[in-house]
Each structure stands twice: as structure tokens, then as C-alpha cells.
Enzyme design. Structure first.
Site, PDB file in Angstrom:
ATOM      1  N   ASN A 132       0.817  -1.222   0.000  1.00 25.99           N
ATOM      2  CA  ASN A 132       0.000   0.000   0.000  1.00 25.99           C
ATOM      3  C   ASN A 132       0.851   1.272   0.000  1.00 25.99           C
ATOM      4  O   ASN A 132       0.391   2.322  -0.464  1.00 25.99           O
ATOM      5  CB  ASN A 132      -0.961  -0.004   1.188  1.00 25.99           C
ATOM      6  CG  ASN A 132      -2.064  -1.042   0.985  1.00 25.99           C
ATOM      7  OD1 ASN A 132      -2.411  -1.370  -0.154  1.00 25.99           O
ATOM      8  ND2 ASN A 132      -2.602  -1.570   2.070  1.00 25.99           N
ATOM      9  N   CYS A 412      -3.268  -9.117   5.283  1.00 29.23           N
ATOM     10  CA  CYS A 412      -2.991  -8.781   3.875  1.00 29.23           C
ATOM     11  C   CYS A 412      -1.591  -8.208   3.706  1.00 29.23           C
ATOM     12  O   CYS A 412      -1.197  -7.873   2.583  1.00 29.23           O
ATOM     13  CB  CYS A 412      -4.030  -7.798   3.340  1.00 29.23           C
ATOM     14  SG  CYS A 412      -5.634  -8.576   3.056  1.00 29.23           S
ATOM     15  N   HIS A 413      -0.839  -8.073   4.773  1.00 31.88           N
ATOM     16  CA  HIS A 413       0.541  -7.581   4.711  1.00 31.88           C
ATOM     17  C   HIS A 413       0.632  -6.265   3.946  1.00 31.88           C
ATOM     18  O   HIS A 413       1.644  -5.998   3.281  1.00 31.88           O
ATOM     19  CB  HIS A 413       1.474  -8.624   4.081  1.00 31.88           C
ATOM     20  CG  HIS A 413       1.166 -10.023   4.508  1.00 31.88           C
ATOM     21  ND1 HIS A 413       1.316 -10.454   5.801  1.00 31.88           N
ATOM     22  CD2 HIS A 413       0.652 -11.080   3.825  1.00 31.88           C
ATOM     23  CE1 HIS A 413       0.928 -11.712   5.895  1.00 31.88           C
ATOM     24  NE2 HIS A 413       0.514 -12.116   4.710  1.00 31.88           N
ATOM     25  N   CYS A 414      -0.432  -5.495   3.976  1.00 33.92           N
ATOM     26  CA  CYS A 414      -0.504  -4.221   3.224  1.00 33.92           C
ATOM     27  C   CYS A 414      -0.447  -4.441   1.709  1.00 33.92           C
ATOM     28  O   CYS A 414      -0.292  -3.473   0.960  1.00 33.92           O
ATOM     29  CB  CYS A 414       0.591  -3.243   3.637  1.00 33.92           C
ATOM     30  SG  CYS A 414       0.162  -2.343   5.120  1.00 33.92           S
ATOM     31  N   ALA A 415      -0.521  -5.680   1.268  1.00 37.25           N
ATOM     32  CA  ALA A 415      -0.618  -5.947  -0.177  1.00 37.25           C
ATOM     33  C   ALA A 415      -2.093  -6.252  -0.459  1.00 37.25           C
ATOM     34  O   ALA A 415      -2.454  -7.336  -0.933  1.00 37.25           O
ATOM     35  CB  ALA A 415       0.283  -7.113  -0.563  1.00 37.25           C
TER      36      ALA A 415
END
Ligand SMILES: Cc1ncc(COP(=O)(O)O)c(C=O)c1O
Length: 472
Positions: A132, A412-415
Site C-alpha cells: 500500500n 494482507c501484509h498491506c498488499a
């Protein structure tokens, strides 16, 4: 001053394979019984680095323009740190190195610096595999910030192959056109592990036909190297990137420093991101005229994180010593780094982390119902494995692993876009990720714990940390 001594001939080059057992002795976490397999989020600090940070305190002072010996000493150490970082990346000089708090801030700095340069009708191309940090700034630029100035800038997203996790280069090439000011890609995905081919992406950006202010044509290329720099040797000149960002907290040094590399002429031309003290030329401030400092200090407004920068650059030197073994050669000195040693050391780190990642991938095949995302075994991959297990919430898996003393990460690991593309929103995936100190035993422990957590009959019986002491 730093220690200076003659190079130790026995330590003139790194050993052919990483001695992980020896390397781990420089860290405190193994003695705490931790199985640290969440290194893509942040790595662990070596003991010497924390000691170094502490040892700087008797001479701590603000940098630049101080008359005391302490200030001059700190300024020397601070400025030398930029040389170390520049050599690490094979940048031409420290003039291309800017420090921020992290990758996110570095990418935002590029966005704000370029803000005034976007023309109505321009576009930015990113991908759906971005963190993100390399998506939201461009989203905000095109949807929220520039519209307020009456400018329309399109934000386009290149897709990836859901089976192989590879970036769809044809799609990227279709999206890039003569109005593409900037192409922003991840050097290594923090979820899929994919390592997009940066030279081919450079060629696509070069061929865009976008008219540059200098009369040349081609789009700018920004690489989010948050996962790439810690796990491989990176040569910004060979890659010919315009901008590249990474964070030191993923590279042994949790002191709040991120790096932006940018081509010198871009930093010369652009407006700074932050304004104030220290970024101005000495005495060049009048009510109607302000001149900025020389590079890279034009981009260093206000008092910087002095000890953080010094300790972070020293982490790179310590890494070389950890890889080589023998008597310390680089750590605690200001010796100009040898680029060939950086490359060979990081090649060794890459080989080692690739080996443990492949071990995890092979072992994962035995876990019933498990799906690994991203490139297949044997394809280039950053040292991480993200997966789901049929019928299980990834969060529950990560919690179960933690109960068995294994640290992973779920979500979501910022993905978020990539998880959305794969239908994994909202629950996400579980991820194991490795660093130079990760051992084959760590992988075995993690995979054994994973088998226990995911074995239906055993769910519910997992309740105790199998290894290690409780957290303090
Ligand atoms: C690929 C990638 N980009 C950007 C970031 C953001 O890094 P930071 O939180 O240090 O700004 C991360 C962190 O996980 C990352 O993995």
C-alpha cells in the site's frame, strides 16, 4: 573516532557459505527461544549495533554548523554514513541519498516533490502487487490531491498472473504511454515474493515517449525496494532507476531510518518535500528569497535522526563482517566500502535465504490443503512464503504458530490489492519470511508447528509455547 585498522587478510572476502550458527551468536533473540520467521516485517538487531548506538552517547551533538568538537565529530560520522549507503547501492555519490523515516515516507517524498510537475492528462502506472506504500500515495495524488488543483492525472494498475504471481509485462506495456510520467513497481513483492524484471520495466518506461523537461523522452521509474535491498545486492546505476526506496528496520537496524535514492539531476531540479532549517544554504534566507542547501542536505530539513543514520549505515558494515566472519573489518570504521565485497556478501545472503525459502516451500507441499502464492519453486522469489490452508482462517494459523513459539504473520501484509485479486480479502494469508540469520532448524520448527496447527485432529490441543521463555 572510529576504530581504524589494517584489513585482516584472513577476512579479505566472505566465506563461501553463510555460517548461520556463528551469525546467530551476534543476536539476542535465539537465546529468548524465539523462532523468528516474520523478517519481511522487521529484522532483528545484532547486539553490536545496539552497543554502538549506546557508545555514541558521550559525543552526541547536533550536526552541521556547530562549533564544538562533539558537533564536528557527529557531523563527520553522520555525513560518512551517506557515503556508506551510497556505495551499498552503487550510487554515484552521497548527493543521491536522502534519509527519511521509512520506505513509506520516502515514496511520499517523491510524490510531493513531483506534485507540481504533473501536467493535466498525465498518468502514473503502478501494479496490483504493490505494498500500500506504493499504491495509496499515487491513488491520493490522482484522486484527491491534484483534482483540488484542477488537474486530472490518471492512475493505472498493471495486473499479475494469479497462478505464477509474475507481473504481466504486456499489460504494463499497454498501460504505459506518452502521458506516463512515472512507473512505480515493487522490486520484490512482500506477499507473492515475485521479483519483477526491473531492466525490462526500465526499457518499457524508456520507450513511453513521455516528453521530459530536458527535451529527452521516457517515463521516470520508481522502485519500492523495501524487500529487495535486504535480500540481494542492488546496483542503482546498473538498474538505471530514477528513484529507489528501502527501510533499515528490515535490514538489521531498527532506528527509524528509510532511504530514498534518486538520480542527482532529479534531486537538483525538484522542489523539496520538507522545508525549514538546515535545508537552506548558509545565510541565504531573506523575506523575499530563500536558497537551498547543496545535495543531499537540501532534502534534510530540520534536525535529522543523527544516531539513527549513523547506526543504520554501520549496520551495513556489520553485515559484511557477519558474513565474512573472522576479525571485524568494516564495522566501527569509516573505511570506504569495497563494492565487490558488498556484492559478494549480499550474493551469499541471497543464496542462503533462497535455500531456506526453498526448504520451506518443499516442506509446505506435505501440509494438506495448503496453497502457496507467488512464483513456483525454482523461480526467483524474495525470501518469504505466503499461504492459506483450506478451511482455516490465516489469523488462527498465525496464532496457533505463535502458541508453538513460531512467529509468522497473518493478514494482507498491506498488499491488499493483490489479496483482493486472489479473492483473499478480508482474511488474507499467513506468511513466513526469512533473513540471513534464519537457520534450517527455524524452517523445520516452523513447518512442524504448521503441520500441528493445521492437522484437524490436533486443533485445540495446541496451547502451550513449545519453545522458549514467555515474553517479558
Ligand atoms: C514491499 C514493501 N514496500 C513498502 C513497505 C513499507 O515499509 P515501511 O513500513 O518501512 O515504510 C514494506 C513493509 O513491509 C514492504 O514490504
Amino acid at each position: 573516532m572510529w576504530r581504524r585498522h589494517a584489513p585482516d587478510p584472513s577476512a579479505s572476502g566472505p566465506a563461501p557459505v553463510l555460517d548461520v550458527h556463528r551469525i546467530r551468536q551476534h543476536f539476542d533473540f535465539p537465546a529468548a527461544g524465539r523462532v523468528v520467521t516474520n523478517n519481511a516485517a522487521s529484522t532483528q538487531p545484532p547486539r553490536e549495533l545496539l552497543e554502538l548506538y549506546r557508545s555514541l552517547s558521550p559525543w552526541y551533538e547536533n550536526v552541521h554548523r556547530g562549533q564544538s568538537s562533539a558537533s564536528q565529530h557527529m557531523t563527520g560520522l553522520f555525513e560518512e554514513s551517506y557515503d556508506t549507503i551510497a556505495t551499498w547501492l552503487n550510487a554515484r555519490s552521497r548527493r543521491s541519498i536522502v534519509t527519511y523515516r521509512n520506505t513509506t515516507e520516502a515514496i511520499n517524498a517523491v510524490m510531493y516533490s513531483l506534485l507540481s510537475e504533473f501536467r493535466d492528462g498525465d498518468n502514473v502506472v503502478t501494479t496490483t502487487m504493490e505494498h500500500n506504500s506504493n499504491f495509496v500515495p499515487w491513488y491520493a495524488l490522482s484522486r484527491e490531491i491534484l483534482p483540488r488543483f484542477g488537474r486530472r492525472v490518471d492512475h493505472r494498475l498493471a495486473r499479475f498472473d494469479p497462478v505464477t504471481g509474475e507481473l504481466d509485462l504486456e499489460h504494463l506495456a499497454q498501460l504505459v504511454d506518452a502521458r506516463t510520467k512515472l512507473v512505480c513497481v515493487s522490486g520484490a513483492s512482500n506477499f507473492l515474493g515475485t521479483k519483477p524484471p526491473l531492466r525490462r520495466i526500465r526499457a518499457i518506461a524508456d520507450d513511453s515517449g513521455y516528453p521530459r523537461p530536458d527535451g529527452d523522452s521516457g517515463s521516470l521509474l520508481l522502485v519500492d525496494a523495501a524487500q529487495l535491498v535486504p535480500s540481494s545486492s542492488v546496483d542503482v546505476q546498473a538498474l538505471d532507476v530514477d528513484y529507489l526506496a528501502f527501510s533499515f528496520h528490515k535490514l538489521l537496524a531498527p532506528f527509524g531510518i528509510g532511504v530514498l535514492y534518486a538520480k542527482e539531476h532529479l534531486l537538483e531540479q525538484a522542489l523539496p518535500f520538507l522545508y525549514g532549517g538546515d535545508m537552506i544554504a548558509e545565510g541565504q534566507v531573506a523575506p523575499d528569497r530563500v536558497s537551498y542547501n547543496a545535495l543531499p542536505w537540501k532534502y534534510a530539513a530540520g534536525t535529522p535522526n543523527i544516531l539513527g543514520v549513523i547506526a543504520s549505515a554501520q549496520a551495513l558494515r556489520l553485515l559484511l563482517d557477519l558474513v565474512a566472519g573472522g576479525r571485524p573489518r568494516w564495522f566501527g570504521t569509516a573505511e570506504p566500502l569495497a563494492r565487490d565485497v558488498v556484492v559478494s556478501s549480499m550474493d551469499l545472503v541471497a543464496r542462503h535465504t533462497t535455500a531456506v525459502t526453498e526448504q520451506a516451500m518443499r516442506s509446505a507441499q506435505d501440509v494438506a490443503g495448503l496453497t502457496v502464492y507467488g512464483p513456483p519453486p525454482g523461480a526467483p522469489r524474495s525470501p518469504l512464503v505466503a499461504f492459506t490452508v483450506e478451511g482455516m482462517d490465516p489469523l488462527r494459523i498465525a496464532e496457533g504458530l505463535n502458541e508453538l513459539g513460531v512467529e509468522s504473520r497473518a493478514g494482507c501484509h498491506c498488499a491488499t490489492l493483490a489479496h483482493r485479486d486472489l479473492g483473499l480479502v478480508p482474511s488474507g494469508s499467513c506468511r513466513l519470511s526469512f533473513a540471513l540469520y534464519s537457520s534450517p532448524d527455524d524452517v523445520d520448527s516452523a513447518m512442524e508447528a504448521l503441520r500441528r496447527v493445521t492437522a484437524p485432529a490436533r486443533i485445540g490441543r495446541v496451547g502451550l509455547r513449545a519453545a522458549g521463555r514467555p515474553y517479558p
